[in-house]
Scaffold this active site. Structure first.
Site, PDB file in Angstrom:
ATOM      1  N   TYR A 258       0.797  -1.204  -0.092  1.00  0.00           N
ATOM      2  CA  TYR A 258       0.103  -0.034  -0.007  1.00  0.00           C
ATOM      3  C   TYR A 258       0.833   1.255   0.045  1.00  0.00           C
ATOM      4  O   TYR A 258       0.368   2.316   0.384  1.00  0.00           O
ATOM      5  CB  TYR A 258      -0.979  -0.073   1.081  1.00  0.00           C
ATOM      6  CG  TYR A 258      -2.001  -1.130   1.343  1.00  0.00           C
ATOM      7  CD1 TYR A 258      -2.154  -2.068   0.285  1.00  0.00           C
ATOM      8  CD2 TYR A 258      -3.175  -1.057   2.158  1.00  0.00           C
ATOM      9  CE1 TYR A 258      -3.085  -3.132   0.331  1.00  0.00           C
ATOM     10  CE2 TYR A 258      -4.107  -2.216   2.204  1.00  0.00           C
ATOM     11  CZ  TYR A 258      -4.040  -3.031   1.062  1.00  0.00           C
ATOM     12  OH  TYR A 258      -4.899  -4.031   1.140  1.00  0.00           O
TER      13      TYR A 258
ATOM     14  N   ASP B 177      -1.172 -18.254   1.028  1.00  0.00           N
ATOM     15  CA  ASP B 177      -2.275 -19.115   0.530  1.00  0.00           C
ATOM     16  C   ASP B 177      -2.692 -20.253   1.556  1.00  0.00           C
ATOM     17  O   ASP B 177      -3.757 -20.643   1.867  1.00  0.00           O
ATOM     18  CB  ASP B 177      -2.157 -19.713  -0.881  1.00  0.00           C
ATOM     19  CG  ASP B 177      -0.558 -20.040  -1.099  1.00  0.00           C
ATOM     20  OD1 ASP B 177       0.004 -19.770  -0.226  1.00  0.00           O
ATOM     21  OD2 ASP B 177      -0.275 -20.260  -2.455  1.00  0.00           O
TER      22      ASP B 177
ATOM     23  N   LYS C 209       4.625 -14.473   1.184  1.00  0.00           N
ATOM     24  CA  LYS C 209       4.543 -15.215   0.083  1.00  0.00           C
ATOM     25  C   LYS C 209       5.702 -15.114  -0.572  1.00  0.00           C
ATOM     26  O   LYS C 209       6.011 -14.452  -1.817  1.00  0.00           O
ATOM     27  CB  LYS C 209       3.190 -14.775  -0.764  1.00  0.00           C
ATOM     28  CG  LYS C 209       3.153 -15.342  -2.230  1.00  0.00           C
ATOM     29  CD  LYS C 209       2.300 -16.657  -1.866  1.00  0.00           C
ATOM     30  CE  LYS C 209       2.166 -17.754  -3.224  1.00  0.00           C
ATOM     31  NZ  LYS C 209       1.837 -18.857  -3.178  1.00  0.00           N
TER      32      LYS C 209
ATOM     33  N   ASP D  58      -9.990  -9.835   7.633  1.00  0.00           N
ATOM     34  CA  ASP D  58     -11.315 -10.054   7.233  1.00  0.00           C
ATOM     35  C   ASP D  58     -11.687 -11.571   7.458  1.00  0.00           C
ATOM     36  O   ASP D  58     -12.929 -11.656   8.092  1.00  0.00           O
ATOM     37  CB  ASP D  58     -11.777  -9.522   5.822  1.00  0.00           C
ATOM     38  CG  ASP D  58     -12.035  -8.235   5.549  1.00  0.00           C
ATOM     39  OD1 ASP D  58     -11.726  -7.405   6.413  1.00  0.00           O
ATOM     40  OD2 ASP D  58     -12.832  -8.020   4.666  1.00  0.00           O
TER      41      ASP D  58
ATOM     42  N   ASP E 160      -4.385  -6.982   5.663  1.00  0.00           N
ATOM     43  CA  ASP E 160      -5.893  -6.675   5.634  1.00  0.00           C
ATOM     44  C   ASP E 160      -6.655  -7.819   5.164  1.00  0.00           C
ATOM     45  O   ASP E 160      -7.866  -8.096   5.853  1.00  0.00           O
ATOM     46  CB  ASP E 160      -5.791  -5.867   4.464  1.00  0.00           C
ATOM     47  CG  ASP E 160      -6.876  -4.820   3.932  1.00  0.00           C
ATOM     48  OD1 ASP E 160      -8.098  -5.125   4.628  1.00  0.00           O
ATOM     49  OD2 ASP E 160      -7.027  -4.122   2.949  1.00  0.00           O
TER      50      ASP E 160
HETATM   51 MG    MG Z   1     -10.005  -4.222   5.213  1.00  0.00          MG
END
Ligand code: MG
Ligand code: NAI
Length: 361
Positions: A142, A227, A194, A255, A251
């Site tokens: 980001y 993954d 990763k 979730d 992020d």
């Molecule tokens: Mg989020």
């Protein structure tokens, strides 16, 4: 800052968009009540920034926004995001600049399967999941480095670069270990990358993780590819304690950790400057939820729990505990809950129940 015996805190309040405008005022009312009970004086500086501000002014927040925020002890944010504005404009116009400007380099996202709450995972019982995702919050994927060539042309090219600095990686990993030591958990840290495919930034991350872990022999560690981590979150969520990950992976994984602990409407977060040079920012993990905005259905508990994290950060442990305890009891009793948790109560009814609980204790 506290003055004399009376504690006075200036809180910058940005309800933002969608359900942020429902859950944040509810949270302010709860904070006011806690303030009365525990002798904490809050000054709430209400800021009408967000998408409506953008429609009027062509920007998400004013040019001197960061100066306004800098004067506060903490920031309480709802959510931003509007169906009629590209998400990269809203995010880069408000949320990300605040996180970066105030060097809020860790984003702490606890995910607890509270007694009284059902996980969608079969066989996982209440109380069995208690994890916290520590997300790098100022760089990584980001960082906003990149650009377009031949923009909007048939041959257009987009370049997006992830940025991993040793300093940035080291400080977030160290924070994760310190948290694992301090917190009443399993003393485990899982690092998620990763690095098989992202052969530079994430290889650096893995190497720094290996270095730092030797300094914490009392903490058990594991390194997982992202993954595979999604599978492990579903198959053995009970075995996770502290998870440390990059901006993007943190992020996504938070979730997922929210979903397996019942609802994203329960997931709080803290964007912290652990060095306390700047205000830290507290916000629910969820977004503006345009699908339910304005209907009084939003679960305010994620924002209440974020406010409890804010109180903790402001060293108001008693008030933080009272709020956290009130939320836990409400969930355990199970009588008053919003539709995301299978109930039929409104945001306001849940808020009233919490207001009552925090004034009675
Ligand atoms: Mg989020
Ligand atoms: P979202 O988190 O807003 O909603 C996802 C789903 O969860 C929706 O079905 C929503 O109704 C439900 N939900 C979320 N919070 C809830 C709550 N408190 N109570 C009950 N149900 C809840 O994510 P989505 O739909 O991907 O994004 C909507 C907008 O929010 C987008 O513009 C996005 O960019 C923005 N967003 C902003 C964030 C922020 O301000 N930090 C974080 C995530 C998304």
């Amino acid at each position: 800052m506290p003055q004399g015996n009376t504690k006075i805190f200036s809180i910058a309040v940005i309800p933002g968009d969608g359900i942020g405008r429902e859950v944040v005022p509810a949270t302010v009312s709860v904070l006011k009540q806690l303030g009365e009970r525990f002798g904490i004086r809050f000054t709430f500086v209400e800021l009408d920034w967000g998408s409506d501000y953008y429609f009027q002014h062509g920007r998400m927040m004013p040019a001197d926004a960061l100066d306004i925020l800098r004067a506060s002890d903490a920031i309480l944010l709802g959510a931003i995001g509007h169906p009629k504005i590209q998400d990269n404009i809203t995010l880069n116009g408000l949320l990300l600049p605040i996180r970066r400007a105030f060097d809020q380099f860790v984003n702490v996202r606890p995910a607890i399967l509270y007694p009284g709450v059902q996980s969608p995972l079969a066989g996982v019982k209440s109380g069995e999941i208690d994890m916290v995702v520590v997300r790098e919050n100022t760089e990584g994927e980001y960082a906003q480095v990149g650009g377009f060539v031949h923009h909007f042309d048939a041959k257009e090219v987009a370049v997006q670069t992830s940025v991993f600095t040793r300093t940035g990686v080291e400080r977030v990993i160290r924070y994760a270990f310190e948290l694992a030591v301090k917190r009443n958990g399993q003393k485990r840290v899982a690092s998620i990358t990763k690095s098989n495919a992202q052969a530079y930034g994430m290889v650096l991350w893995d190497r720094v993780f290996e270095e730092i872990k030797t300094q914490y022999p009392q903490v058990q560690t594991e390194s997982l590819l992202v993954d595979a981590a999604t599978v492990h979150f579903l198959k053995r969520p009970q075995t996770f304690d502290v998870i440390v990950a990059s901006n993007l992976f943190g992020d996504i994984l938070s979730d997922l950790s929210a979903a397996i602990t019942g609802s994203i409407g329960l997931a709080p977060s803290a964007n912290l400057d652990p060095l306390r040079r700047f205000p830290s920012m507290f916000e629910p993990v969820h977004g503006s939820a345009p699908d339910i905005a304005g209907q009084g259905k939003a679960n305010p508990l994620a924002t209440f729990l974020s406010a409890a994290m804010m109180l903790e950060h402001l060293e108001q442990a008693e008030a933080a505990k009272a709020l956290d305890g009130a939320v836990r009891r409400l969930l355990q009793e199970g009588r008053v809950r919003t539709p995301d948790l299978g109930g039929s109560n409104s945001t306001q009814e849940v808020t009233e129940a919490i207001l009552k609980a925090v004034s009675l204790q």
